[in-house]
Write an enzyme that holds these catalytic residues in place. Structure first.
Site, PDB file in Angstrom:
ATOM      1  N   HIS A   1       0.857  -1.195   0.000  1.00 39.33           N
ATOM      2  CA  HIS A   1       0.000   0.000   0.000  1.00 39.33           C
ATOM      3  C   HIS A   1       0.885   1.234   0.000  1.00 39.33           C
ATOM      4  CE1 HIS A   1      -3.091   2.888   1.312  1.00 39.33           C
ATOM      5  NE2 HIS A   1      -3.975   1.989   0.926  1.00 39.33           N
TER       6      HIS A   1
ATOM      7  N   ASP B   1      -7.894  -3.811  -0.758  1.00 41.31           N
ATOM      8  CA  ASP B   1      -8.427  -3.904  -2.113  1.00 41.31           C
ATOM      9  C   ASP B   1      -8.423  -5.344  -2.614  1.00 41.31           C
ATOM     10  OD1 ASP B   1      -8.800  -1.071  -2.477  1.00 41.31           O
ATOM     11  OD2 ASP B   1      -6.632  -0.906  -2.608  1.00 41.31           O
TER      12      ASP B   1
END
Length: 427
Positions: A306, A363
């Site tokens: 991330h 995600d």
């Protein structure tokens, strides 16, 4: 205040205040730098620039911390509901039982969308991207609610917030049903907020709606985990549009458009597109893990690591269990999801990924859940927007109540200097 920073340039010395946040973050206050020195700062992407002081969300990417209004995301996901988190983000405190009941009752009363909105929806072809449809419908709400909100009136602010929190899930459900060619559906006043969203999206015209607690719990957690994430691209867009005193609905529509981009809200869609590409190439996960580790290979493993969290994504730890529960409950035999689980297991055990903290992020798991529920890939970002709605509202409200000035970034001009105009016959 927490002391001063000194800037020296060409023999001149400038003192700049240093501000300390409640979590000990330090920031150099440069709002008077240009008036004092004639200089501005240059920070492409604003990665080192704070645009505001905010009391809504605290994020520490190095330590993997995410808190809403001081509450750990782990506690909120385990112990609260999405509607409680909506209330918390916007008004700063968790609701009492009576406050929550009133909030939900008021939402139910405002959940009808003007029938003329269906005409607008009918104007879109089935092939229209759902995010474009959702942004347009949200903006169109302005026509049916033309009055500007008096932000100094608690009553008017409450009414506007309830109105959008009530109607937005209807727009999301209609966007999905339009995509699937299903008749548009309204909710059920007897259901909870998230249950009602699920019913509006998935009830078949020929069948009775049946609640699935595991799916509702997973959706509830997903919406909580996406509810706010500090000053990201879409949130910053909502605030800067709102800083011109544009209305709430217009600012939210702009945020939806910002979220649409593949570098922001489109990340979970990119995960599924990657998985589909791997399947089309034979489904060999080890081959693609090797490609991801090859610096000379352009392939990138989507859904791992991330840009903010340098250690682990705290939201991923929470939603991993929900993803496992959904897959186990539905018993889906899907080669795409099998590839996803294979990549997950290999990444969690591979020294290359572990040493670089390239863990599956939110995600990755949200894409798996949405796929398992039968939500089309193009709708993933719409689901993200549904979760992020309360964060956008809270940020817009805070910006207006703090009377922040209109956003107006500076630039460093690098174009041509003054030139003489050449008549067209001499060019």
């Amino acid at each position: 205040m927490s002391g001063k920073a000194i800037l020296e340039y060409e023999g001149n010395r400038y003192e700049l205040p240093v501000i300390q946040g409640s979590e000990n973050e330090l920031a150099i206050d440069i709002k008077n730098l240009r008036s004092q020195s004639g200089m501005i700062t240059l920070d492409p992407g604003y990665k080192n620039t704070g645009s505001c002081e905010s009391a809504i969300t605290f994020l520490d990417g190095e330590l993997g911390i995410l808190r809403y209004r001081g509450y750990a995301i782990e506690d909120l996901a385990e112990k609260s509901s999405f509607l409680e988190v909506v209330y918390l983000l916007i008004w700063g405190e968790l609701p009492t039982q009576s406050q929550l009941e009133k909030f939900h009752k008021d939402i139910v009363q405002e959940s009808i969308v003007d029938e003329d909105m269906k005409k607008i929806l009918d104007g879109f072809p089935k092939s229209a991207h759902p995010m474009g449809v959702l942004s347009s419908l949200t903006s169109a709400l302005i026509a049916f609610n033309p009055r500007f909100v008096n932000v100094s009136s608690d009553e008017e602010m409450y009414e506007a917030i309830v109105r959008i929190v009530a109607k937005f899930p209807v727009l999301v459900a209609w966007t999905l049903r339009k995509r699937k060619g299903l008749p548009l559906d309204y909710g059920d006043d007897t259901l909870g907020y998230v249950e009602n969203i699920h019913k509006m999206m998935f009830k078949k015209p020929s069948g009775e709606y049946k609640k699935n607690d595991i799916i509702i719990d997973a959706l509830d957690k997903l919406l909580i985990l996406h509810a706010d994430h500090e000053q990201n691209c879409s949130t910053s867009t909502v605030r800067i549009v709102g800083s011109s005193h544009a209305g709430l609905f217009a600012s939210l529509s702009a945020g939806i458009s910002a979220l649409w981009g593949p570098l922001h809200g489109g990340a979970n869609q990119a995960v599924l597109e990657m998985l589909e590409a791997i399947q089309a190439d034979g489904g060999d996960t080890k081959k693609y893990m090797a490609k991801a580790k090859d610096k000379n290979d352009p392939f990138r493993l989507m859904g791992f690591g991330h840009r903010v969290y340098k250690n682990f994504d705290p939201r991923a730890k929470i939603i991993k269990k929900a993803a496992d529960d959904v897959l186990a409950d539905l018993g889906i035999d899907d080669p795409i999801l099998a590839i996803a689980k294979g990549l997950e297991q290999e990444a969690l055990q591979d020294e290359y990924f572990v040493s670089r903290n390239l863990y599956p992020n939110v995600d990755f798991y949200s894409g798996i859940i949405y796929r398992a529920l039968g939500i089309p890939t193009e709708m993933f970002t719409v689901m993200f927007a549904l979760g992020r709605l309360p964060g956008w509202i809270a940020q817009w409200r805070e910006m207006r109540l703090n009377q922040e000035p209109i956003g107006r970034p500076r630039q460093v001009y690098v174009g041509e200097t003054l030139r003489s105009f050449t008549p067209i016959e001499n060019r």
